[in-house]
Design a protein around this motif. Structure first.
Motif, PDB file in Angstrom:
ATOM      1  N   PRO A 248      -4.356  19.793 -20.200  1.00 61.84           N
ATOM      2  CA  PRO A 248      -4.342  19.817 -18.736  1.00 61.84           C
ATOM      3  C   PRO A 248      -2.974  19.364 -18.192  1.00 61.84           C
ATOM      4  CG  PRO A 248      -6.219  18.564 -19.598  1.00 61.84           C
ATOM      5  CD  PRO A 248      -5.260  18.773 -20.723  1.00 61.84           C
ATOM      6  N   VAL A 249      -2.444  20.130 -17.238  1.00 63.44           N
ATOM      7  CA  VAL A 249      -1.212  19.775 -16.530  1.00 63.44           C
ATOM      8  C   VAL A 249      -1.559  19.758 -15.045  1.00 63.44           C
ATOM      9  CG1 VAL A 249       1.165  20.400 -16.021  1.00 63.44           C
ATOM     10  CG2 VAL A 249       0.231  20.827 -18.304  1.00 63.44           C
ATOM     11  N   MET A 250      -1.378  18.605 -14.408  1.00 61.02           N
ATOM     12  CA  MET A 250      -1.876  18.439 -13.045  1.00 61.02           C
ATOM     13  C   MET A 250      -0.883  17.710 -12.156  1.00 61.02           C
ATOM     14  SD  MET A 250      -5.610  17.031 -14.239  1.00 61.02           S
ATOM     15  CE  MET A 250      -4.794  15.923 -15.392  1.00 61.02           C
ATOM     16  N   PHE A 251      -0.873  18.077 -10.901  1.00 61.61           N
ATOM     17  CA  PHE A 251      -0.217  17.287  -9.865  1.00 61.61           C
ATOM     18  C   PHE A 251      -1.295  16.424  -9.206  1.00 61.61           C
ATOM     19  CE2 PHE A 251       2.529  20.984 -10.272  1.00 61.61           C
ATOM     20  CZ  PHE A 251       3.763  20.368 -10.410  1.00 61.61           C
ATOM     21  N   TYR A 252      -0.917  15.217  -8.803  1.00 63.46           N
ATOM     22  CA  TYR A 252      -1.919  14.352  -8.179  1.00 63.46           C
ATOM     23  C   TYR A 252      -1.307  13.593  -7.008  1.00 63.46           C
ATOM     24  CZ  TYR A 252       0.097  10.332 -10.706  1.00 63.46           C
ATOM     25  OH  TYR A 252       0.937   9.359 -11.179  1.00 63.46           O
ATOM     26  N   PHE A 253      -2.183  13.096  -6.148  1.00 61.52           N
ATOM     27  CA  PHE A 253      -1.748  12.297  -4.998  1.00 61.52           C
ATOM     28  C   PHE A 253      -2.894  11.387  -4.572  1.00 61.52           C
ATOM     29  CE2 PHE A 253      -3.491  16.266  -3.492  1.00 61.52           C
ATOM     30  CZ  PHE A 253      -4.357  15.892  -2.470  1.00 61.52           C
ATOM     31  N   GLY A 254      -2.528  10.271  -3.940  1.00 61.96           N
ATOM     32  CA  GLY A 254      -3.545   9.346  -3.455  1.00 61.96           C
ATOM     33  C   GLY A 254      -2.983   7.958  -3.238  1.00 61.96           C
ATOM     34  N   PRO A 255      -3.823   7.032  -2.776  1.00 62.80           N
ATOM     35  CA  PRO A 255      -3.366   5.679  -2.453  1.00 62.80           C
ATOM     36  C   PRO A 255      -3.319   4.767  -3.674  1.00 62.80           C
ATOM     37  CG  PRO A 255      -5.671   5.904  -1.894  1.00 62.80           C
ATOM     38  CD  PRO A 255      -5.228   7.250  -2.377  1.00 62.80           C
ATOM     39  N   GLU A 256      -2.404   3.812  -3.626  1.00 61.56           N
ATOM     40  CA  GLU A 256      -2.323   2.770  -4.647  1.00 61.56           C
ATOM     41  C   GLU A 256      -2.019   1.437  -3.968  1.00 61.56           C
ATOM     42  OE1 GLU A 256      -0.425   2.327  -9.010  1.00 61.56           O
ATOM     43  OE2 GLU A 256       1.051   2.601  -7.410  1.00 61.56           O
ATOM     44  N   VAL A 257      -2.790   0.411  -4.319  1.00 64.22           N
ATOM     45  CA  VAL A 257      -2.555  -0.951  -3.845  1.00 64.22           C
ATOM     46  C   VAL A 257      -1.887  -1.728  -4.966  1.00 64.22           C
ATOM     47  CG1 VAL A 257      -3.619  -3.089  -3.046  1.00 64.22           C
ATOM     48  CG2 VAL A 257      -4.537  -0.895  -2.297  1.00 64.22           C
ATOM     49  N   SER A 258      -0.840  -2.473  -4.635  1.00 60.39           N
ATOM     50  CA  SER A 258      -0.096  -3.236  -5.631  1.00 60.39           C
ATOM     51  C   SER A 258       0.082  -4.673  -5.154  1.00 60.39           C
ATOM     52  CB  SER A 258       1.274  -2.595  -5.875  1.00 60.39           C
ATOM     53  OG  SER A 258       2.033  -3.371  -6.777  1.00 60.39           O
ATOM     54  N   PHE A 259      -0.206  -5.630  -6.053  1.00 64.54           N
ATOM     55  CA  PHE A 259      -0.030  -7.043  -5.724  1.00 64.54           C
ATOM     56  C   PHE A 259       0.817  -7.702  -6.805  1.00 64.54           C
ATOM     57  CE2 PHE A 259      -1.387 -11.531  -6.038  1.00 64.54           C
ATOM     58  CZ  PHE A 259      -0.994 -11.950  -4.774  1.00 64.54           C
ATOM     59  N   THR A 260       1.868  -8.394  -6.381  1.00 67.43           N
ATOM     60  CA  THR A 260       2.743  -9.125  -7.299  1.00 67.43           C
ATOM     61  C   THR A 260       2.782 -10.587  -6.882  1.00 67.43           C
ATOM     62  OG1 THR A 260       4.145  -7.180  -7.674  1.00 67.43           O
ATOM     63  CG2 THR A 260       5.091  -9.317  -8.227  1.00 67.43           C
ATOM     64  N   TYR A 261       2.587 -11.486  -7.867  1.00 66.50           N
ATOM     65  CA  TYR A 261       2.696 -12.922  -7.623  1.00 66.50           C
ATOM     66  C   TYR A 261       3.777 -13.480  -8.537  1.00 66.50           C
ATOM     67  CZ  TYR A 261       1.620 -17.817  -6.909  1.00 66.50           C
ATOM     68  OH  TYR A 261       1.710 -19.138  -6.580  1.00 66.50           O
ATOM     69  N   ARG A 262       4.757 -14.195  -7.944  1.00 65.73           N
ATOM     70  CA  ARG A 262       5.883 -14.715  -8.710  1.00 65.73           C
ATOM     71  C   ARG A 262       5.755 -16.225  -8.927  1.00 65.73           C
ATOM     72  NH1 ARG A 262       7.839 -10.219  -6.228  1.00 65.73           N
ATOM     73  NH2 ARG A 262       7.647 -11.166  -4.172  1.00 65.73           N
ATOM     74  N   PHE A 263       5.883 -16.638 -10.198  1.00 67.49           N
ATOM     75  CA  PHE A 263       5.881 -18.055 -10.549  1.00 67.49           C
ATOM     76  C   PHE A 263       7.254 -18.680 -10.315  1.00 67.49           C
ATOM     77  CE2 PHE A 263       2.716 -15.978 -13.297  1.00 67.49           C
ATOM     78  CZ  PHE A 263       1.580 -16.606 -12.811  1.00 67.49           C
ATOM     79  N   THR A 264       8.296 -17.846 -10.474  1.00 66.85           N
ATOM     80  CA  THR A 264       9.660 -18.233 -10.140  1.00 66.85           C
ATOM     81  C   THR A 264      10.199 -17.109  -9.250  1.00 66.85           C
ATOM     82  OG1 THR A 264      10.848 -17.059 -11.898  1.00 66.85           O
ATOM     83  CG2 THR A 264       9.831 -19.169 -12.488  1.00 66.85           C
TER      84      THR A 264
ATOM     85  N   LEU B 290       0.870  -1.174   0.000  1.00 63.75           N
ATOM     86  CA  LEU B 290       0.000   0.000   0.000  1.00 63.75           C
ATOM     87  C   LEU B 290       0.903   1.219   0.000  1.00 63.75           C
ATOM     88  CD1 LEU B 290      -2.744   1.401   0.173  1.00 63.75           C
ATOM     89  CD2 LEU B 290      -2.581   1.218   2.676  1.00 63.75           C
ATOM     90  N   LEU B 291       0.786   2.033  -1.050  1.00 63.64           N
ATOM     91  CA  LEU B 291       1.646   3.202  -1.222  1.00 63.64           C
ATOM     92  C   LEU B 291       0.820   4.473  -1.295  1.00 63.64           C
ATOM     93  CD1 LEU B 291       4.013   1.809  -4.009  1.00 63.64           C
ATOM     94  CD2 LEU B 291       4.349   1.718  -1.538  1.00 63.64           C
ATOM     95  N   GLY B 292       1.436   5.565  -0.892  1.00 66.27           N
ATOM     96  CA  GLY B 292       0.899   6.886  -1.158  1.00 66.27           C
ATOM     97  C   GLY B 292       1.665   7.473  -2.331  1.00 66.27           C
ATOM     98  N   ASP B 293       0.964   7.697  -3.436  1.00 64.43           N
ATOM     99  CA  ASP B 293       1.618   8.162  -4.666  1.00 64.43           C
ATOM    100  C   ASP B 293       1.490   9.670  -4.824  1.00 64.43           C
ATOM    101  OD1 ASP B 293       2.027   5.507  -5.135  1.00 64.43           O
ATOM    102  OD2 ASP B 293       1.180   5.499  -7.151  1.00 64.43           O
ATOM    103  N   ILE B 294       2.523  10.257  -5.430  1.00 64.35           N
ATOM    104  CA  ILE B 294       2.456  11.635  -5.901  1.00 64.35           C
ATOM    105  C   ILE B 294       2.944  11.612  -7.346  1.00 64.35           C
ATOM    106  CG2 ILE B 294       2.759  12.758  -3.659  1.00 64.35           C
ATOM    107  CD1 ILE B 294       5.725  13.072  -4.344  1.00 64.35           C
ATOM    108  N   GLY B 295       2.428  12.542  -8.161  1.00 62.90           N
ATOM    109  CA  GLY B 295       2.847  12.498  -9.551  1.00 62.90           C
ATOM    110  C   GLY B 295       2.489  13.740 -10.336  1.00 62.90           C
ATOM    111  N   LEU B 296       2.965  13.745 -11.560  1.00 62.12           N
ATOM    112  CA  LEU B 296       2.687  14.807 -12.527  1.00 62.12           C
ATOM    113  C   LEU B 296       1.988  14.172 -13.719  1.00 62.12           C
ATOM    114  CD1 LEU B 296       3.051  17.707 -13.702  1.00 62.12           C
ATOM    115  CD2 LEU B 296       5.237  16.899 -14.638  1.00 62.12           C
TER     116      LEU B 296
END
Length: 198
Positions: A132-148, A108-114
């Protein structure tokens, strides 16, 4: 003062030993819902995205990435068709990984970006462009599953608040008129693709 220095040194040592270094490469499908000076604009794009994510032994996680895509907005052109829209994204995120082992990572990350988006059209010597040119922020959920230990799949979902301005430029044979309009809104951004863990 010695205690503070000891805490800083311990933090740096924990960050220098990473449990994971992973490249995520895949597609993203952002939906942007904007208010441009009181007018609603919705854009849906599809493109390629990547990021480099570090997970420390303690679970502290950070990433940096970018994406670029094309799609359509609900702005109509002179023919009544939806205006083609591009989407360029640069982001960074900081947070934690609650699961991080050889098989999977859940973060679970808090993202900032352009975000730079836009579209335009030309007809009969006249043209109009929206950027439009914008700055943004908010939460991001990330899931990674590895086969190897080194290869797997990932899926992300981010919900961001964006704020900035939209440059509108209208050109005719006789004159050029431009204006900057206040812009805000939300970006809902799913991603999925392949994960390569070093």
């Amino acid at each position: 003062m010695k205690k503070i220095l000891a805490l800083v040194a311990a933090s740096l040592l924990s960050l220098s030993s990473f449990a994971e270094n992973t490249f995520h490469v895949g597609a993203f499908f952002p939906v942007t819902i904007l208010d441009i000076d009181g007018e609603s604009v919705v854009a849906e794009t599809t493109g390629a995205a990547f990021d480099f994510t570090h997970v420390a032994d303690c679970g502290f996680t950070f990433k940096a990435g970018a994406g670029y895509g094309f799609g359509l907005s609900d702005i109509e052109d002179a023919k009544g068709d939806n205006l083609t829209w591009f989407d360029l994204d640069f982001s960074a995120g900081f947070g934690g990984s609650f699961i991080h082992d050889e098989k999977m990572t859940l973060s679970l990350l808090g993202d900032i970006g352009l975000r730079i988006q836009g579209g335009g059209e030309s007809a009969d010597g006249n043209s109009v462009d929206y950027i439009p040119v914008m700055f943004y922020f908010g939460p991001e959920v990330s899931f990674t599953y590895r086969f190897t230990p080194h290869v797997g799949l990932f899926a992300n979902l981010g919900v961001f608040y964006a704020i900035g301005s939209t440059s509108v430029e209208l050109k005719t044979a006789d004159e050029t008129v431009s204006d900057d309009l206040s812009t805000s809104g939300f970006i809902v951004q799913p991603k999925l693709g392949v994960a390569f863990t070093l």
